[in-house]
Design a protein around this motif. Structure first.
Motif, PDB file in Angstrom:
ATOM      1  N   ALA A 273      -3.061  -6.364   7.279  1.00 46.21           N
ATOM      2  CA  ALA A 273      -2.118  -7.327   7.839  1.00 46.21           C
ATOM      3  C   ALA A 273      -2.673  -8.020   9.070  1.00 46.21           C
ATOM      4  O   ALA A 273      -2.392  -9.201   9.305  1.00 46.21           O
ATOM      5  CB  ALA A 273      -0.803  -6.628   8.180  1.00 46.21           C
ATOM      6  N   SER A 274      -3.461  -7.309   9.861  1.00 44.57           N
ATOM      7  CA  SER A 274      -3.976  -7.891  11.105  1.00 44.57           C
ATOM      8  C   SER A 274      -5.249  -8.691  10.906  1.00 44.57           C
ATOM      9  O   SER A 274      -5.756  -9.297  11.850  1.00 44.57           O
ATOM     10  CB  SER A 274      -4.231  -6.780  12.134  1.00 44.57           C
ATOM     11  N   THR A 275      -5.773  -8.704   9.675  1.00 49.30           N
ATOM     12  CA  THR A 275      -7.026  -9.419   9.416  1.00 49.30           C
ATOM     13  C   THR A 275      -6.874 -10.459   8.312  1.00 49.30           C
ATOM     14  O   THR A 275      -7.832 -10.774   7.607  1.00 49.30           O
ATOM     15  CB  THR A 275      -8.164  -8.439   9.070  1.00 49.30           C
ATOM     16  N   GLY A 276      -5.670 -10.979   8.159  1.00 46.38           N
ATOM     17  CA  GLY A 276      -5.479 -12.123   7.271  1.00 46.38           C
ATOM     18  C   GLY A 276      -4.976 -11.838   5.885  1.00 46.38           C
ATOM     19  O   GLY A 276      -4.845 -12.763   5.075  1.00 46.38           O
ATOM     20  N   SER A 277      -4.683 -10.576   5.554  1.00 44.58           N
ATOM     21  CA  SER A 277      -4.167 -10.230   4.234  1.00 44.58           C
ATOM     22  C   SER A 277      -2.789  -9.591   4.401  1.00 44.58           C
ATOM     23  O   SER A 277      -2.698  -8.388   4.690  1.00 44.58           O
ATOM     24  CB  SER A 277      -5.115  -9.248   3.516  1.00 44.58           C
ATOM     25  N   PRO A 278      -1.708 -10.351   4.256  1.00 42.72           N
ATOM     26  CA  PRO A 278      -0.362  -9.802   4.460  1.00 42.72           C
ATOM     27  C   PRO A 278      -0.143  -8.525   3.653  1.00 42.72           C
ATOM     28  O   PRO A 278      -0.395  -8.489   2.448  1.00 42.72           O
ATOM     29  CB  PRO A 278       0.553 -10.933   3.973  1.00 42.72           C
ATOM     30  N   ALA A 279       0.288  -7.470   4.334  1.00 46.55           N
ATOM     31  CA  ALA A 279       0.411  -6.165   3.687  1.00 46.55           C
ATOM     32  C   ALA A 279       1.538  -5.383   4.329  1.00 46.55           C
ATOM     33  O   ALA A 279       1.937  -5.641   5.462  1.00 46.55           O
ATOM     34  CB  ALA A 279      -0.911  -5.394   3.791  1.00 46.55           C
ATOM     35  N   LEU A 280       2.045  -4.403   3.585  1.00 48.84           N
ATOM     36  CA  LEU A 280       3.056  -3.485   4.102  1.00 48.84           C
ATOM     37  C   LEU A 280       2.897  -2.138   3.422  1.00 48.84           C
ATOM     38  O   LEU A 280       2.247  -2.030   2.375  1.00 48.84           O
ATOM     39  CB  LEU A 280       4.470  -4.044   3.901  1.00 48.84           C
ATOM     40  N   PHE A 281       3.491  -1.111   4.034  1.00 53.15           N
ATOM     41  CA  PHE A 281       3.433   0.241   3.484  1.00 53.15           C
ATOM     42  C   PHE A 281       4.736   0.556   2.761  1.00 53.15           C
ATOM     43  O   PHE A 281       5.826   0.285   3.272  1.00 53.15           O
ATOM     44  CB  PHE A 281       3.204   1.266   4.586  1.00 53.15           C
ATOM     45  N   LEU A 282       4.624   1.130   1.564  1.00 52.76           N
ATOM     46  CA  LEU A 282       5.773   1.576   0.786  1.00 52.76           C
ATOM     47  C   LEU A 282       5.665   3.079   0.571  1.00 52.76           C
ATOM     48  O   LEU A 282       4.693   3.557  -0.020  1.00 52.76           O
ATOM     49  CB  LEU A 282       5.809   0.864  -0.568  1.00 52.76           C
ATOM     50  N   HIS A 283       6.652   3.812   1.066  1.00 55.95           N
ATOM     51  CA  HIS A 283       6.672   5.262   0.847  1.00 55.95           C
ATOM     52  C   HIS A 283       7.084   5.513  -0.601  1.00 55.95           C
ATOM     53  O   HIS A 283       8.180   5.101  -1.014  1.00 55.95           O
ATOM     54  CB  HIS A 283       7.660   5.923   1.804  1.00 55.95           C
ATOM     55  N   PRO A 284       6.241   6.161  -1.406  1.00 49.96           N
ATOM     56  CA  PRO A 284       6.561   6.297  -2.829  1.00 49.96           C
ATOM     57  C   PRO A 284       7.828   7.101  -3.110  1.00 49.96           C
ATOM     58  O   PRO A 284       8.569   6.781  -4.048  1.00 49.96           O
ATOM     59  CB  PRO A 284       5.315   6.988  -3.408  1.00 49.96           C
ATOM     60  N   ALA A 285       8.107   8.126  -2.308  1.00 46.54           N
ATOM     61  CA  ALA A 285       9.333   8.901  -2.531  1.00 46.54           C
ATOM     62  C   ALA A 285      10.562   8.056  -2.236  1.00 46.54           C
ATOM     63  O   ALA A 285      11.559   8.080  -2.975  1.00 46.54           O
ATOM     64  CB  ALA A 285       9.325  10.160  -1.671  1.00 46.54           C
ATOM     65  N   GLU A 286      10.507   7.282  -1.155  1.00 43.76           N
ATOM     66  CA  GLU A 286      11.609   6.388  -0.826  1.00 43.76           C
ATOM     67  C   GLU A 286      11.691   5.245  -1.836  1.00 43.76           C
ATOM     68  O   GLU A 286      12.768   4.690  -2.085  1.00 43.76           O
ATOM     69  CB  GLU A 286      11.447   5.825   0.583  1.00 43.76           C
TER      70      GLU A 286
ATOM     71  N   VAL B  59       0.855  -1.186   0.000  1.00 48.17           N
ATOM     72  CA  VAL B  59       0.000   0.000   0.000  1.00 48.17           C
ATOM     73  C   VAL B  59       0.893   1.239   0.000  1.00 48.17           C
ATOM     74  O   VAL B  59       1.851   1.321   0.775  1.00 48.17           O
ATOM     75  CB  VAL B  59      -0.941   0.023   1.214  1.00 48.17           C
ATOM     76  N   SER B  60       0.573   2.208  -0.875  1.00 49.61           N
ATOM     77  CA  SER B  60       1.454   3.368  -1.010  1.00 49.61           C
ATOM     78  C   SER B  60       0.642   4.656  -1.155  1.00 49.61           C
ATOM     79  O   SER B  60      -0.453   4.653  -1.720  1.00 49.61           O
ATOM     80  CB  SER B  60       2.357   3.189  -2.243  1.00 49.61           C
ATOM     81  N   GLY B  61       1.196   5.744  -0.635  1.00 49.12           N
ATOM     82  CA  GLY B  61       0.565   7.053  -0.741  1.00 49.12           C
ATOM     83  C   GLY B  61       1.480   8.102  -0.142  1.00 49.12           C
ATOM     84  O   GLY B  61       2.336   7.793   0.689  1.00 49.12           O
ATOM     85  N   MET B  62       1.298   9.337  -0.557  1.00 48.32           N
ATOM     86  CA  MET B  62       2.109  10.466  -0.070  1.00 48.32           C
ATOM     87  C   MET B  62       1.305  11.347   0.872  1.00 48.32           C
ATOM     88  O   MET B  62       0.082  11.431   0.757  1.00 48.32           O
ATOM     89  CB  MET B  62       2.597  11.322  -1.248  1.00 48.32           C
ATOM     90  N   GLY B  63       1.999  12.020   1.777  1.00 46.87           N
ATOM     91  CA  GLY B  63       1.341  12.985   2.648  1.00 46.87           C
ATOM     92  C   GLY B  63       0.254  12.368   3.488  1.00 46.87           C
ATOM     93  O   GLY B  63       0.420  11.295   4.085  1.00 46.87           O
TER      94      GLY B  63
END
Length: 335
Positions: free
Chosen positions: A78-91, A60-64
């Protein structure tokens, strides 16, 4: 013209004015969320199908402010059965795109749909063949048009007197993310036990993970007497074990009754010459019992329902295995 109320007779910082403004913000945000219901359609179902088929993680990604909402959506997934992580788009443009693999899905959030940092990482996602889902407030935007699936989170206006600060739009996007996560939870058959595995800490984890057998008193700490035991000896057993009650069992450990501090007070209020009476005549028959594998939270619910302070723990054959009281639940953080 602003939809926010104004009153020339009161100061903008008066308590009355501030409350009116606060209520208007809530009204606008509630309306923004309510408007999403009509957009739970084929596109929403398609988004769920893509995510359910994803063999990797939902990135999942988004700015600001959208980035903050993206972090929350990733955490909920992630806590409800769908493995997920956050990606900072600028990084992401400076090396963090290594988080994204060919097995993943990319869920991109942008109210305008034109966030430069997000658009910059899309070619890499496309090259990897990663499915792209977008949540925007502009179905005609670049992000919406290139996405494999677009969820419309547009709002009529922000809940801001200037119609500038991201407020209603972020609330609507967060709500759409929750809708996605809960639909996926249901589709995956995610259970309370599954939820407990990812929430082992704090009071929530204790309520979900602790079982009666983890808390019950057993062995020498378990108060129990025979049916022929006189009241004077039963009182010593109650006092010595400190649970405010004793079980009454036969010689096969089958539960015949229970006798509590409250039973003692009620009996003494009726007559005084009771000390030699056997427990078979004084105990309360057919007491409430619970299985050792039951959740501690179930024990609490049973105590509250029947307005009792202790429970006997019994096996499927009706034999006594243990006991616990409200203080045990309090110490464990269940209450």
């Amino acid at each position: 013209m602003s939809v926010f109320p104004s009153d020339a007779r009161s100061s903008p910082t008066s308590a009355e004015s501030l409350c009116r403004l606060g209520r208007e913000v809530l009204r606008l945000e509630a309306a923004a969320v309510a408007a999403l219901e009509a957009r739970i359609d084929g596109q929403f179902a398609h988004a769920c199908e893509i995510l359910l088929a994803c063999p990797g993680r939902i990135v999942v990604s988004g700015m600001g402010k959208s980035g903050i909402i993206a972090k929350k959506i990733a955490a909920t997934l992630a806590s409800t059965g769908s493995p997920a992580l956050f990606l900072h788009p600028a990084e992401g443009s400076h090396g963090d795109l290594g988080m994204l693999t060919r097995q993943d899905c990319l869920l991109a959030l942008s109210n305008s749909g034109e966030t430069a940092e997000l658009l910059a990482i899309l070619p890499v996602a496309k090259r990897l063949g990663v499915p792209l889902l977008a949540m925007t407030g502009n179905p005609q935007s670049t992000l919406a048009r290139v996405a494999d699936c677009h969820l419309d989170c547009a709002v009529e206006r922000e809940a801001c007197p200037l119609n500038l600060a991201p407020t209603a739009s972020t609330t609507a996007t967060l709500a759409m993310g929750d809708a996605l996560a809960m639909a996926l939870l249901q589709a995956r058959g995610f259970s309370a036990d599954d939820f407990a595995l990812s929430h082992p800490g704090g009071s929530l984890g204790k309520r979900l993970l602790l079982r009666v057998q983890d808390l019950m008193h057993c062995g020498a700490a378990l108060p129990k007497v025979a049916p022929a035991t006189p009241l004077r000896e039963a009182v010593l057993e109650i006092s010595g074990k400190g649970l405010g009650m004793t079980a009454v069992c036969d010689d096969q450990e089958r539960i015949l009754g229970i006798f509590t501090d409250g039973d003692l007070r009620r009996a003494l209020s009726r007559e005084h010459d009771l000390w030699d009476q056997p427990m078979a005549e004084l105990a309360h028959p057919h007491p409430q019992t619970i299985a050792p594998e039951a959740l501690a939270a179930e024990a609490l619910a049973m105590m509250e329902k029947h307005r009792i302070g202790a429970l006997l723990v019994a096996g499927s054959d009706g034999r006594l295995l243990g006991a616990l009281n409200m203080h045990d639940l309090l110490r464990a953080g269940i209450v």
